[in-house]
Motif scaffolding. Structure first.
Motif, PDB file in Angstrom:
ATOM      1  N   PRO A 130       0.835  -1.206   0.000  1.00  0.00           N
ATOM      2  CA  PRO A 130       0.000   0.000   0.000  1.00  0.00           C
ATOM      3  C   PRO A 130       0.872   1.259   0.000  1.00  0.00           C
ATOM      4  CG  PRO A 130      -0.844  -1.601   1.561  1.00  0.00           C
ATOM      5  CD  PRO A 130       0.486  -2.129   1.087  1.00  0.00           C
ATOM      6  N   PRO A 131       0.536   2.256  -0.828  1.00  0.00           N
ATOM      7  CA  PRO A 131       1.341   3.483  -0.913  1.00  0.00           C
ATOM      8  C   PRO A 131       1.580   4.154   0.437  1.00  0.00           C
ATOM      9  CG  PRO A 131      -0.254   3.411  -2.699  1.00  0.00           C
ATOM     10  CD  PRO A 131      -0.577   2.261  -1.795  1.00  0.00           C
ATOM     11  N   ALA A 132       0.586   4.111   1.305  1.00  0.00           N
ATOM     12  CA  ALA A 132       0.743   4.751   2.617  1.00  0.00           C
ATOM     13  C   ALA A 132       1.848   4.093   3.432  1.00  0.00           C
ATOM     14  CB  ALA A 132      -0.576   4.693   3.391  1.00  0.00           C
ATOM     15  N   LEU A 133       1.992   2.777   3.314  1.00  0.00           N
ATOM     16  CA  LEU A 133       3.055   2.081   4.050  1.00  0.00           C
ATOM     17  C   LEU A 133       4.416   2.362   3.428  1.00  0.00           C
ATOM     18  CD1 LEU A 133       1.433  -1.373   4.909  1.00  0.00           C
ATOM     19  CD2 LEU A 133       1.611   0.690   6.317  1.00  0.00           C
ATOM     20  N   ARG A 134       4.455   2.485   2.125  1.00  0.00           N
ATOM     21  CA  ARG A 134       5.736   2.828   1.486  1.00  0.00           C
ATOM     22  C   ARG A 134       6.181   4.209   1.956  1.00  0.00           C
ATOM     23  NH1 ARG A 134       7.371   2.782  -4.987  1.00  0.00           N
ATOM     24  NH2 ARG A 134       9.522   3.482  -4.631  1.00  0.00           N
ATOM     25  N   LEU A 135       5.236   5.140   2.030  1.00  0.00           N
ATOM     26  CA  LEU A 135       5.552   6.493   2.477  1.00  0.00           C
ATOM     27  C   LEU A 135       6.020   6.491   3.928  1.00  0.00           C
ATOM     28  CD1 LEU A 135       5.135   9.015   0.656  1.00  0.00           C
ATOM     29  CD2 LEU A 135       3.204   9.600   2.119  1.00  0.00           C
ATOM     30  N   LYS A 136       5.430   5.616   4.731  1.00  0.00           N
ATOM     31  CA  LYS A 136       5.731   5.564   6.156  1.00  0.00           C
ATOM     32  C   LYS A 136       7.077   4.921   6.456  1.00  0.00           C
ATOM     33  CE  LYS A 136       3.671   3.924  10.508  1.00  0.00           C
ATOM     34  NZ  LYS A 136       2.457   3.290  11.115  1.00  0.00           N
ATOM     35  N   TYR A 137       7.426   3.869   5.711  1.00  0.00           N
ATOM     36  CA  TYR A 137       8.593   3.068   6.086  1.00  0.00           C
ATOM     37  C   TYR A 137       9.801   3.201   5.155  1.00  0.00           C
ATOM     38  CZ  TYR A 137       5.612   0.704   9.491  1.00  0.00           C
ATOM     39  OH  TYR A 137       4.793   0.423  10.549  1.00  0.00           O
ATOM     40  N   PHE A 138       9.672   3.920   4.053  1.00  0.00           N
ATOM     41  CA  PHE A 138      10.783   4.020   3.100  1.00  0.00           C
ATOM     42  C   PHE A 138      11.111   5.469   2.780  1.00  0.00           C
ATOM     43  CE2 PHE A 138       9.034  -0.165   2.485  1.00  0.00           C
ATOM     44  CZ  PHE A 138      10.122  -0.965   2.197  1.00  0.00           C
ATOM     45  N   LYS A 139      12.403   5.682   2.480  1.00  0.00           N
ATOM     46  CA  LYS A 139      12.862   6.994   2.047  1.00  0.00           C
ATOM     47  C   LYS A 139      13.688   6.835   0.769  1.00  0.00           C
ATOM     48  CE  LYS A 139      12.987   9.343   6.542  1.00  0.00           C
ATOM     49  NZ  LYS A 139      13.840  10.083   7.524  1.00  0.00           N
ATOM     50  N   PRO A 140      13.633   7.852  -0.122  1.00  0.00           N
ATOM     51  CA  PRO A 140      14.440   7.766  -1.346  1.00  0.00           C
ATOM     52  C   PRO A 140      15.924   7.640  -1.008  1.00  0.00           C
ATOM     53  CG  PRO A 140      12.828   9.540  -1.504  1.00  0.00           C
ATOM     54  CD  PRO A 140      12.813   9.077  -0.078  1.00  0.00           C
ATOM     55  N   ALA A 141      16.616   6.827  -1.790  1.00  0.00           N
ATOM     56  CA  ALA A 141      18.053   6.609  -1.582  1.00  0.00           C
ATOM     57  C   ALA A 141      18.682   6.298  -2.934  1.00  0.00           C
ATOM     58  CB  ALA A 141      18.281   5.447  -0.617  1.00  0.00           C
ATOM     59  N   PRO A 142      20.008   6.483  -3.058  1.00  0.00           N
ATOM     60  CA  PRO A 142      20.671   6.106  -4.316  1.00  0.00           C
ATOM     61  C   PRO A 142      20.377   4.647  -4.652  1.00  0.00           C
ATOM     62  CG  PRO A 142      22.163   7.367  -2.932  1.00  0.00           C
ATOM     63  CD  PRO A 142      20.946   7.071  -2.091  1.00  0.00           C
ATOM     64  N   GLY A 143      19.849   4.394  -5.834  1.00  0.00           N
ATOM     65  CA  GLY A 143      19.558   3.037  -6.260  1.00  0.00           C
ATOM     66  C   GLY A 143      18.161   2.553  -5.959  1.00  0.00           C
ATOM     67  N   GLY A 144      17.336   3.404  -5.296  1.00  0.00           N
ATOM     68  CA  GLY A 144      15.979   2.974  -5.005  1.00  0.00           C
ATOM     69  C   GLY A 144      15.401   3.624  -3.757  1.00  0.00           C
ATOM     70  N   SER A 145      14.701   2.840  -2.947  1.00  0.00           N
ATOM     71  CA  SER A 145      14.095   3.318  -1.704  1.00  0.00           C
ATOM     72  C   SER A 145      14.632   2.488  -0.545  1.00  0.00           C
ATOM     73  CB  SER A 145      12.572   3.179  -1.762  1.00  0.00           C
ATOM     74  OG  SER A 145      12.035   3.954  -2.806  1.00  0.00           O
ATOM     75  N   LYS A 146      15.041   3.185   0.521  1.00  0.00           N
ATOM     76  CA  LYS A 146      15.666   2.501   1.660  1.00  0.00           C
ATOM     77  C   LYS A 146      14.677   2.342   2.800  1.00  0.00           C
ATOM     78  CE  LYS A 146      19.821   2.414   4.557  1.00  0.00           C
ATOM     79  NZ  LYS A 146      20.155   1.046   4.126  1.00  0.00           N
ATOM     80  N   LEU A 147      14.650   1.143   3.364  1.00  0.00           N
ATOM     81  CA  LEU A 147      13.731   0.821   4.451  1.00  0.00           C
ATOM     82  C   LEU A 147      14.197   1.437   5.767  1.00  0.00           C
ATOM     83  CD1 LEU A 147      11.270  -0.792   5.484  1.00  0.00           C
ATOM     84  CD2 LEU A 147      12.753  -2.799   5.632  1.00  0.00           C
ATOM     85  N   ASN A 148      13.229   1.825   6.576  1.00  0.00           N
ATOM     86  CA  ASN A 148      13.481   2.387   7.906  1.00  0.00           C
ATOM     87  C   ASN A 148      14.400   1.467   8.720  1.00  0.00           C
ATOM     88  OD1 ASN A 148      13.019   2.765  10.798  1.00  0.00           O
ATOM     89  ND2 ASN A 148      11.413   4.197  10.194  1.00  0.00           N
ATOM     90  N   PRO A 149      15.490   2.006   9.276  1.00  0.00           N
ATOM     91  CA  PRO A 149      16.428   1.185  10.057  1.00  0.00           C
ATOM     92  C   PRO A 149      15.774   0.463  11.231  1.00  0.00           C
ATOM     93  CG  PRO A 149      17.387   3.338   9.577  1.00  0.00           C
ATOM     94  CD  PRO A 149      15.953   3.399   9.154  1.00  0.00           C
TER      95      PRO A 149
END
Length: 238
Positions: A130-149
């Motif tokens: 779901p887009p809302a979860l992607r927004l909540k748990y991921f941030k843009p990063a080189p090469g894609g989206s990085k998951l919350n540590p």
């Protein structure tokens, strides 16, 4: 065989028989390259989510109604990590993060585990999240989206081979095993052997999740197939 041909040539073997003997000698480099070539890394977040919801909405809450000891989960053949991270996110979304829950994920492919630990994903991994979860748990990063540590830290990764009974024995002492979309690549004999190795260490009531296209009927007498929530789960019996 076509997939292995470049590996056989690059390693200087004159034939597949030579390569077979190198694998038989359990040479680490040979096995690492073989797993990298043969393993299927097709996975994505929120895959077959009904099973994960059965875990977080029913199975885990029922456990902590009766126990204070940790609930342990093993994701076998985790590939690049989307499955264990989906479970960790679902646990957080269900408000269960305060409970002692341990998640171990394993794969035979060392390169896949390296990617899982990096936790950077491209678009194909997000097709069901779901887009809302992607927004909540991921941030843009080189090469894609990085998951919350904070989610990444919930997973312990280990290299393990499901064909090695010793590897399975160490990891199968858990309350839930996710081994989804793996057995479709196994022979019936290999499935029986792997499931038996898992059952030998799982406690009664432990749950084994396999892919929707997979069936263990007539493969094992150690598990009962039950419907939990909207998912079918193999439950360990004694």
């Amino acid at each position: 065989m076509e997939k292995l041909e470049p590996v056989v040539s690059s390693r200087g073997h004159e034939s597949y028989l030579d390569y077979y003997y190198a694998l038989k000698d359990n040479q680490t480099v040979e096995w690492e390259q073989t797993w990298e070539v043969l393993s299927v890394q097709e996975t994505y977040f929120w895959r077959e989510i009904s099973q994960i919801k059965a875990l977080t909405e029913i199975i885990i809450p029922e456990w902590f109604q009766k126990h204070s000891t940790p609930f342990r989960i093993w994701c076998a053949a985790c590939a690049t990590g989307e499955e264990p991270y989906s479970i960790a996110m679902a646990i957080a979304e269900a408000g269960l993060s305060s409970h002692p829950i341990e998640i171990t994920a394993s794969d035979a492919n060392a390169m896949a585990l390296k990617q899982a630990k990096a936790a950077i994903y491209r678009e194909r991994s997000f097709r069901s999240l779901p887009p809302a979860l992607r927004l909540k748990y991921f941030k843009p990063a080189p090469g894609g989206s990085k998951l919350n540590p904070g989610i990444v830290s919930k997973i312990e990764y280990r290299q393990a081979n499901l064909f090695e009974s010793g590897d399975v024995a160490v990891l199968a002492r858990v309350n839930a095993i996710f081994c989804r979309n793996v057995f479709i690549y196994f022979s019936p004999h290999a499935i029986r052997q792997t499931v038996a190795n898992m059952a030998a260490k799982m406690p009664a009531g432990g749950c084994l999740f396999v892919g929707a296209a997979e069936s263990l009927l007539r493969m094992t007498a150690d598990f009962d197939l039950k419907e939990i929530g909207k998912a079918f789960v193999y439950v360990r019996i004694r």
